[in-house]
Motif scaffolding. Structure first.
Motif, short mmCIF file in Angstrom:
data_model
loop_
_atom_site.label_atom_id
_atom_site.label_comp_id
_atom_site.label_asym_id
_atom_site.label_seq_id
_atom_site.Cartn_x
_atom_site.Cartn_y
_atom_site.Cartn_z
N UNK A 132 -23.80 7.66 1.72
CA UNK A 132 -24.77 7.08 2.63
C UNK A 132 -24.13 5.95 3.43
N UNK A 133 -23.39 5.08 2.72
CA UNK A 133 -22.75 3.96 3.41
C UNK A 133 -21.76 4.46 4.46
N UNK A 134 -21.08 5.55 4.12
CA UNK A 134 -20.13 6.10 5.07
C UNK A 134 -20.86 6.54 6.33
N UNK A 135 -21.99 7.25 6.12
CA UNK A 135 -22.79 7.69 7.26
C UNK A 135 -23.26 6.50 8.08
N UNK A 163 -31.22 7.98 7.71
CA UNK A 163 -30.25 8.90 7.11
C UNK A 163 -30.48 9.10 5.62
N UNK A 164 -31.76 9.14 5.23
CA UNK A 164 -32.07 9.20 3.80
C UNK A 164 -31.59 10.50 3.16
N UNK A 165 -31.26 11.49 4.00
CA UNK A 165 -30.80 12.77 3.46
C UNK A 165 -29.61 12.62 2.53
N UNK A 184 -14.66 1.05 0.29
CA UNK A 184 -14.67 0.66 1.71
C UNK A 184 -14.40 -0.84 1.79
N UNK A 185 -13.11 -1.22 1.81
CA UNK A 185 -12.79 -2.66 1.74
C UNK A 185 -13.34 -3.43 2.94
N UNK A 186 -13.47 -2.78 4.13
CA UNK A 186 -13.87 -3.59 5.27
C UNK A 186 -15.28 -3.26 5.76
N UNK A 187 -16.17 -3.02 4.83
CA UNK A 187 -17.56 -2.78 5.21
C UNK A 187 -18.21 -4.12 5.54
N UNK A 225 -21.93 3.59 8.40
CA UNK A 225 -20.87 2.96 9.18
C UNK A 225 -20.47 3.86 10.35
N UNK A 226 -20.48 5.17 10.12
CA UNK A 226 -20.12 6.08 11.22
C UNK A 226 -21.15 5.95 12.35
N UNK A 227 -22.41 5.90 11.96
CA UNK A 227 -23.47 5.79 12.96
C UNK A 227 -23.55 4.38 13.53
N UNK A 228 -22.80 3.48 12.93
CA UNK A 228 -22.82 2.08 13.35
C UNK A 228 -24.23 1.51 13.32
N UNK A 229 -24.88 1.71 12.20
CA UNK A 229 -26.27 1.29 12.03
C UNK A 229 -26.34 -0.23 11.90
N UNK A 230 -27.19 -0.90 12.68
CA UNK A 230 -27.32 -2.35 12.48
C UNK A 230 -28.05 -2.62 11.16
N UNK A 231 -27.67 -3.69 10.45
CA UNK A 231 -28.30 -4.00 9.16
C UNK A 231 -29.81 -4.19 9.28
N UNK A 232 -30.27 -4.61 10.46
CA UNK A 232 -31.71 -4.86 10.61
C UNK A 232 -32.50 -3.57 10.42
#
Lengths: 392, 282
Positions: free
Chosen positions: B230-233, B256-258, B194-197, B235-242
């Motif tokens: 997990x990272x894909x999920x 999204x620990x699943x 994911x180059x633009x994560x 980014x899709x959910x647009x989870x804030x880093x906080x």
């Protein structure tokens, strides 16, 4: 050319053979490794080591043969090799700084002082102006603001190139003679699983096929049956309390992990030596206590018995009636032990005490004899031998 | 000679490159071991891509026999054809079913042959393939024909360590053990995928990831593939880093620990730990 290296490897217990040696030489000839020592390290490791448990030994031998480190026995080398310090210094210092150091005295004498300081210094040190540590003004140590400072043991991966990968001994955890920790527990349990799983295949149901073909009027109708699963049943007996408290954590780990690996696993506790009662839950000992006879009756002789205990006690606790430290036992521990081994054909004792220490404890010898020498140390190698013995 | 280097989508360490190149140069099988999820199977695909060879995959199951890799004689269908009076029945070659090794040997160009999870099979399986892998030829008894490799394939063998492999087999291989990547390598691996994560998201996610791996007693530690999912999920959910920062005791279980924890016991263990942390915090 590298014969001494191979011999040293074999002496250290890495089973490298002529064939692998020749492969290494051919690969060298083909120029696979280039001409750097790191590449040679990687290449020889790929060619000579075939099991991750031997990687740590390989690293130690490689270090010894090619750099003249101390012999692989004992702890990590205490003395920092001078050449290593110099390399680190060269990496971190700019040419101007190197010149400054030269001005201060020559590089070798600086190194000499550093070595001396290292010897004088006992513990970790921070601040101050003489000792080596972090954040000081002494020329030695990390994060110092003396321009002549020499950086030690800090940020080792900043150049993204291992200074000396073999010195880091990253594979120590995988060595089979190290005692078990929760990390290498997984590898160990694979060994245990070997006797819990015995082949799964589909085989031809011959009578079924003949019957169905006959009913079909002669045209072939194949019938398959799943092969019978010969699930191994394991009975785990754990020594709890007393001298075992030191080992309780490690055994508990083994036990909780093992519990999920087996379909047929029953566990019981005892204290020091097996007597007329065993119990299921240590916390509710009184409620879950059962006569040992009942246990022997419940589980057939086809169960594999694994006893986990340090076998460290007074010899009277085994050979004398009434020798138990907890209660009055009518019959001696050894009577119960021989009842157990007579009933269960496959039994083994796992001992968390390092094997070198066994001969200093009399009771270990007695139990070893009672178990007909089927006592194994609680290490990867010990587990492996045990699994092999129980699977036989 | 073609050289193997890490590619854009696959981060290879220098030791891995040396091992692969040695195996290719000496035409010996390369045995790859390592924790599940460290990219053992993907490695073969990348080697094939780097060398420009087609990839033939042979996935081993507990019921796989060595003979199936060479060929199988389908006696049952011949018997059936015989009963039905099919003329094909007279030529035995019609009932020889080629295996993956045969395919690899007879391919016009050199190929990469992946023998995946060799430890799944019976304990004798590697021994049965010794001669075939050594000489790169085998004999078909039914047709009295020897199949000889046109080009020696590059053989990659993976193992999860469920069974010991025989010594004679090991002696013929090069060996590489894939260590679990450290944080920096992991970052490179994620960037390759994911180059633009977002930088801060990645940092927090890696913190959580390595913390979870540290937890004792997990049945299945999350590995690279789980992290990528997990990272894909995230980014899709647009989870804030906080949201990943576990300083707030109530969110000790990562969102999204699943995707990270793959079995019930692990999830339970985690919930219990989170509960304890909350009690201590409160």
């Amino acid at each position: 050319m590298f014969a001494p290296f191979i011999l040293a490897l074999r002496a250290a217990g890495v089973p490298a053979s002529i064939m692998e040696y020749l492969a290494l030489l051919r690969a060298m000839k083909e120029g696979v490794a280039g001409f750097s020592v790191d590449d040679f390290y990687h290449l020889s490791r790929a060619a000579l080591v075939k099991d991750e448990r031997h990687l740590d030994r390989f690293d130690r031998v490689f270090g010894e043969v090619f750099k003249g480190l101390e012999s692989p026995q004992g702890e990590a080398p205490r003395e920092l090799p001078e050449e290593w310090l110099r390399k680190l210094a060269e990496k971190v210092l700019t040419p101007e700084e190197m010149a400054q150091i030269k001005a201060m005295g020559d590089f070798d004498s600086l190194m000499e002082t550093l070595k001396k300081r290292l010897e004088e210094q006992k513990g970790r040190h921070q601040g101050g102006s003489k000792w080596i540590g972090t954040a000081g003004t002494s020329p030695f140590g990390a994060y110092g603001y003396n321009p002549e400072g020499v950086r030690i043991g800090q940020d080792k991966s900043r150049h993204r190139r291992a200074v000396k990968v073999w010195d880091q001994r990253q594979f120590r955890d995988l060595d089979e003679d190290e005692a078990l920790s929760s990390r290498n527990m997984k590898v160990a349990l694979r060994r245990l699983r070997r006797f819990a799983r015995t082949g799964a295949a589909t085989e031809l149901d011959l009578p079924g096929t003949i019957g169905a073909t006959a009913r079909n009027g002669g045209s072939l109708d194949l019938h398959m049956v799943p092969e019978r699963h010969n699930a191994v049943k394991v009975l785990l007996l754990m020594d709890i309390g007393g001298s075992m408290d030191d080992h309780i954590r490690i055994c508990q780990e083994l036990f909780t992990a093992a519990r999920s690996e087996f379909k047929h696993l029953e566990f019981w506790y005892f204290h020091n030596c097996l007597y007329e009662r065993v119990w299921r839950t240590n916390r509710r000992r009184r409620e879950t206590e059962r006569p040992t006879f009942e246990m022997l009756r419940t589980y057939g002789p086809d169960w594999r018995v694994v006893i986990v205990g340090d076998a460290t006690m007074s010899p009277y606790e085994i050979i004398q009636p009434g020798g138990s430290v907890e209660h009055w036992n009518e019959e001696a521990g050894q009577v119960w032990m021989s009842r157990l081994t007579r009933h269960f054909r496959k039994a083994a004792w796992l001992n968390p005490v390092p094997q070198d220490h066994w001969r200093y404890t009399q009771s270990i010898g007695i139990l070893q004899r009672l178990m007909e020498n089927r006592m194994y140390p609680l290490t990867l190698a010990g587990l492996e031998t045990m699994a092999r013995e129980l699977a036989r | 000679m073609a050289q193997f280097r890490g590619t854009e989508s696959y981060v290879a360490s220098r030791e891995l490159e040396v091992a692969v190149n040695a195996a290719v140069a000496l035409q010996r099988p390369l045995l790859v071991k390592g924790e599940p999820g460290t990219g053992k199977t993907v490695l073969a695909q990348e080697i094939a891509k780097a060398l420009g060879y087609p990839l033939i995959e042979w996935h081993i199951k507990s019921t796989t026999k060595a003979q199936q890799g060479l060929y199988e004689y389908d006696a049952v269908s011949r018997l059936r054809d015989g009963q039905l009076g099919d003329p094909r029945v007279h030529d035995i070659a019609n009932y020889i079913v080629r295996g993956k090794l045969w395919d690899a040997f007879e391919h016009e160009t050199p190929v990469v042959l992946l023998i995946d999870e060799i430890d799944k099979a019976d304990i004798e399986f590697p021994n049965d393939l010794l001669l075939e892998l050594d000489r790169m030829q085998f004999f078909v008894y039914e047709t009295r024909k020897t199949v000889q490799a046109r080009h020696r394939p590059v053989v990659i063998i993976t193992s999860n360590n469920e069974k010991e492999l025989p010594d004679a087999f090991l002696r013929r291989c090069f060996f590489h053990y894939i260590r679990f990547p450290d944080r920096e390598t992991m970052e490179m691996i994620v960037r390759a995928h994911y180059p633009d994560i977002r930088r801060d998201l990645l940092r927090e996610a890696l913190n959580v990831f390595f913390e979870i791996r540290e937890v004792d007693g997990l049945k299945k530690k999350p590995a690279t593939s789980e992290l990528l999912d997990w990272l894909k999920l995230l980014t899709i959910e647009d989870m804030p880093p906080e949201a990943l920062r576990s300083s707030d005791a109530k969110t000790a279980i990562p969102p999204l620990y699943g995707a990270l924890l793959k079995n019930e016991q692990d999830v339970h263990l985690f919930e219990r730990l989170a509960f304890l942390a909350r009690r201590r915090g409160g």
